[in-house]
Design an enzyme around this catalytic site. Sequence first.
Site, PDB file in Angstrom:
ATOM      1  N   GLN A 222       0.793  -0.982   0.117  1.00 36.21           N
ATOM      2  CA  GLN A 222      -0.271  -0.260   0.542  1.00 36.21           C
ATOM      3  C   GLN A 222       0.740   1.147  -0.312  1.00 36.21           C
ATOM      4  O   GLN A 222       0.339   2.532  -0.497  1.00 36.21           O
ATOM      5  CB  GLN A 222      -0.894   0.019   1.141  1.00 36.21           C
ATOM      6  CG  GLN A 222      -2.296  -1.082   1.335  1.00 36.21           C
ATOM      7  CD  GLN A 222      -2.571  -1.635   2.289  1.00 36.21           C
ATOM      8  OE1 GLN A 222      -2.559  -2.255   2.552  1.00 36.21           O
ATOM      9  NE2 GLN A 222      -3.216  -0.289   2.746  1.00 36.21           N
ATOM     10  N   ARG A 372      -8.625  -1.621   8.745  1.00 32.16           N
ATOM     11  CA  ARG A 372      -9.426  -0.481   8.156  1.00 32.16           C
ATOM     12  C   ARG A 372      -9.575   0.459   8.607  1.00 32.16           C
ATOM     13  O   ARG A 372     -11.609   0.613   8.833  1.00 32.16           O
ATOM     14  CB  ARG A 372     -10.775  -1.428   7.067  1.00 32.16           C
ATOM     15  CG  ARG A 372     -11.516  -0.488   6.223  1.00 32.16           C
ATOM     16  CD  ARG A 372     -12.591  -1.037   5.459  1.00 32.16           C
ATOM     17  NE  ARG A 372     -12.760  -0.877   4.388  1.00 32.16           N
ATOM     18  CZ  ARG A 372     -14.015  -0.908   3.417  1.00 32.16           C
ATOM     19  NH1 ARG A 372     -13.639  -2.028   3.314  1.00 32.16           N
ATOM     20  NH2 ARG A 372     -14.132  -0.024   2.620  1.00 32.16           N
ATOM     21  N   CYS A 373      -8.507   1.217   9.379  1.00 33.45           N
ATOM     22  CA  CYS A 373      -9.204   2.297  10.582  1.00 33.45           C
ATOM     23  C   CYS A 373      -7.331   3.100   9.915  1.00 33.45           C
ATOM     24  O   CYS A 373      -6.530   2.787  10.256  1.00 33.45           O
ATOM     25  CB  CYS A 373      -9.087   1.548  11.521  1.00 33.45           C
ATOM     26  SG  CYS A 373      -8.404   2.336  12.874  1.00 33.45           S
ATOM     27  N   GLU A 742     -12.825   4.166   5.572  1.00 31.52           N
ATOM     28  CA  GLU A 742     -13.161   3.376   6.930  1.00 31.52           C
ATOM     29  C   GLU A 742     -13.851   3.765   7.542  1.00 31.52           C
ATOM     30  O   GLU A 742     -14.381   3.278   8.700  1.00 31.52           O
ATOM     31  CB  GLU A 742     -11.360   3.273   7.904  1.00 31.52           C
ATOM     32  CG  GLU A 742     -10.130   3.082   5.966  1.00 31.52           C
ATOM     33  CD  GLU A 742      -8.886   3.723   7.057  1.00 31.52           C
ATOM     34  OE1 GLU A 742      -8.188   2.917   6.568  1.00 31.52           O
ATOM     35  OE2 GLU A 742      -8.037   4.778   7.456  1.00 31.52           O
TER      36      GLU A 742
END
Lengths: 788, 156, 291
Positions: A222, A372-373, A742
């Site tokens: 990423q 996802r945060c 998110e």
Amino acid sequence: MAPKTTAEVGGMGHAIKRKEDPRFIRGQGRYVDDITLPGMLYLDIVRSPYAHAKIKAIRTEQALKVPGVLAVITGETLAQYNLHWMPTLMSDTQMVLPTEKVMYQAQEVAGVIATSRYAAADGVDAVEVDYEPLPVVVDPFKALEPGAPVLRTDKKDKKDNRIFHWEVGDRAGTDRAFTEADVKVTQHIYLPRIHVASIETCGCVADFDRVRGKLTVYMTTQAPHAIRTVVALVAGHVGLSEEKIRIVSPDIGGGFGGKVPVYPGYVIAIAASVVTGHPVKWIEDRMENLQADSFARDYHIRAELAAKKDGTMTALRIKTVADHGYADAAANPSKFPAGLFSICTGSYGFKNAFAEVDGVYTNKPPGGIAYRCSFRVTEAVHTIERMADVLAQELKLDPADLRLKNFIPPEKFPYRSALGWEYDSGNYAGALKKAMEKIGYAQLRKEQAEKRKRGELMGIGISSFTEIVGAGPSKQFDILGIKMFDSCEIRVHPTGKATARFGTKSQGQGHETTYAQIVAEELGIPAAHVEVEEGDTDTAPYGLGTYASRSTPTAGAAGAMAARKIREKAKKIAAHLLEVGEEDLVWELGKFSVTGAPQKSKTIQEIAFAAYTNHPQGMEAGLEAVSYYDPPNLTFPFGSYICVVDIDRGTGEVKIRRFVAVDDCGNIINPMIVDGQIHGGLTMGMAPALLEEISYDENGNIQGGSFMDYLLPTAVETPKWETDKTVTPSPHHPLGAKGVGESATVGAPPAIVNAVVDALAHLGVRHIDIPITPEKVWRILKEKGVAE
Amino acid sequence: MAMHKITVTVNGTAHSAEVESRFLLVHFIREVLGLTGTHIGCDTTHCGACTVLLDGEPVKSCTVLAVQAHGRRVMTVEGLERDGKLDPIQEGFMQEHGLQCGFCTPGMMMTGHALLRRTKNPSEAEIRQAISGNLCRCTGYVNIVKAVQYAAAKQQ
Amino acid sequence: MIPAAFDYHAPESLSDALALLDQHGEDAKVLAGGMSLLPMLKIRLAQVGHLVDIGRIPGLEYAKEEGGFLKIGAATKEAALERSDLIRSKYPILLDTAAVIADPLVRNRATVGGNLAHGDPANDHPATMLALGASVVVRGPKGERAIPVDQFFRGLFTTALASNEILTEIRIPVPPARSGGAYLKLERKVGDFATAGAAAQVTLGAGGAIEKAGIGLTNAGPTPIKAVEAEKFLAGKRPDDQTLQEAGRLAARAASPSPDRRGAADYKREMARVLTVRALKAAIRRAGGPS
């Protein structure tokens, strides 16, 4: 807000179809395992069956006899090059391959290089390792006790298992507020280990060109640029120099935070390619992915909330133990070892707050990454949204009323929180009221009362979350010292089409589409004519990558700023072409026209052509710009979610009947994509609330290490999400946008927990830890004497 | 080590190869034929990223031996588009934003395509059941359901 | 994930298959749908020298009524069972069962015979077959024999099937009039094995009392469990709530589940009770009794 551009241009606010989809729907995506290079070899990894053990011997003779096996790489091999350890993104250290002992079950022990993945797997089976088991530390509280075995014996001065102690806020003021409070509630909350489990696992193809001295790594990452720098730092001493390293992040099959860290497999593959001179592919399987890659959460939280009798919240105090496994391999900004946990005051106007977190080593896989945060925001939101309900229950207030009473009112923004953040904008009551109306809150409460009389169990849960995303301003935010700006480079070509390159990397978020829309919005070049590229460090400008919902707040802003630089130059060219002064020109929808004479105008396409064919004397040719955007603040998306559940009194099963999500992410680039992000985020919020968990037995054996027991929701368990929105633009973001990827993962879990607890509240239930399994609920029903 | 000469008709074309007994169908498709639209996500028959049609029925090709497919027909995502015309299920996924990262998408579309061959106008519950052997981590399934409905309507 | 090497055989007749099994003995394993066996081989939890694929042997896929029995060919796919008009109209308990096995894609490969022959107490058909009083037909070098299902399961992953025998058919006595059955499974999500499962098959007498009941439990012990005491208790009783609750308690008493990620033993035992009661109620409804 109606879009400013036409549908053909497709700027902000248009639900244009995604530009990346034509390849994906044809099976023409190019993911890392799709890459095959001539002469490519395969790496497979021997892993430890023990959570803590001394390695007495590694015998490779049998493995080397397996047809196709070429080499076995051990810690000793890497130690010759001083590559057996590597830094984590938190400046801790982590083994690539061990030379002395293993620290968690499934840790990498040796790498087998072979001509096929079948031969490599057979080779792994044939490597023999002698272990001498050592005492295992699984419980982080026991790890902190005096006399606990010290795990990081590699650190000379380390005398205990504490990684860090971090605190924020006014301890004394908070303590005082608690002393003076009418009401105090305390709750222990455990957020277990979970795993992002993107459907594509991690992997790479490392390709070292001996002649050119150039290393190319196709990698599921990423953050390709940051990885390049890390590789240069780790392997600079063996001759890998940053300009000779190219990281290519191809299509990524989901990231969610799990593809930010550097995993040992990447490094082993790189080492193997350098040593053999062949490209080396490493693709982990699902069990390796779940058992060894960075996990999320594992936060043991003790929260206290103080309030007046009327429900006015006055103070928040939180003490947390964070289990990081054997290394702090989180991916937080360096000054924030507990991430942005200090957003824990949430949507409420606390005067006093104090939070402290202790990071601890245990014999578990290293990590502490996001799921996802944005850096521990889920933990913070879960805590405050649970505590709000605990307080409402204590005071016998409706949880919606309690929230409405305590929300920071819209006129107070920008708002300085007790723990130091400056919230950019918000209208929390607006979102909650919209959600209540949409779901029919008052009616549901009536239904619940009726059902309770009949012994039926239904619950309604609210979560009114505030997110903190878009890291971040360079004075506070860096990773390994690299400031967390992000970047965009736009080149407008002579025929009026553009290429835009960004320092981020989409993993499904649709950057190729939304970034093109940003350029379209700012320059009037149709999004269809803007080619977006990311992920190749040889071509894209340096950036910190995509995670923590930072792409729109940082790189998206950079896109707007680069486009505006181009517009400035375009104005000069237009003035030249129209033979007027720049001050006589106005910009609208893709063209400059002369004030008062709108028929005299030049479109961006005409200007682009002129930039290469007829530019003013003294001006450089071309129409390009780069922006490295350093955001002045973070953005604070928010929303209110309401969940309705029904509980089966026989089995303890929880069924989500309805779930309404009202989100506010500021101005919206593509409403179709925003909805999609929220649907996905809600599902990844529900999953840990009801299903997913990785735990360990007392010997450190992983439980839930395959999809047999690590339970990703299917379409059957997933409810039909209902979404809506309010729009409160960010005042500092160039587009007024905030980021959305998110929000739902962060906001959904407490809504679900609150609903389940609400269903059981009349029985005296105040809290349930996630995941809320049927068995947990059934035990409560049994204990309360209401099980079928 | 026993080797087998196999012939499998993939997307209408017969392909022959010599394979080991244990060689998995998904590797035959991806590595021998180079059709990389079929993905591998879990190895334990849970995720469905490797879904292909075997004699018309969707199966998880990571749990089928290549030799078991000898003499049979396989259809992969690459076989959906015919003569430059997208299959309705492909159109549906694009129009309804039924995909994000795209990794589960080929398997998901193969399952959807097979469902619509058998059931012309499936209910939402039938669609959700039919795709329950295919995991998606990005979309929350809402738009995948819509994508299948779009394709169903298109085929009417 | 890659299985260790093995040899694959695809006999085209039952006799060729039996000869291969006889030749390789314990080193050979029958491959049907492969939905249990292949994952075990891939994780290398099991290793095998020879796989004998019965998938190319003709005549093993059917579901038909014949001679007072419902006969199901061992290689019949679960999906075929789900789609069979005969099953859908006359044997809803089998539809209940097939429809909750693993997931729809797995059911396109998984076979009814494999679900039984694997000897896994977590599989779903065994409980149903126990409730229905089925037999399995096996073929070996010495010919054919029928084994009542309640004598088929010997231990965890162990059945009465010898290593040189092949399960070829399942025979279920066609239930008399006023019969009904249901299978209920508690699972954490689609694709999971049962936390608990209960199959109930009842025949009602003319007066509305239960003439005969069959009850099978899934994942309630080292083998699939036939709740014999509960069955006996129900015979001759009127199906009132109290009676069904008592039957549920008796069924749960027959269970000896092991704790795992799905739950502790006491929870699973209780779920066996709850599901037995619910399955009995559904079965009675389907038999035309009071709902």
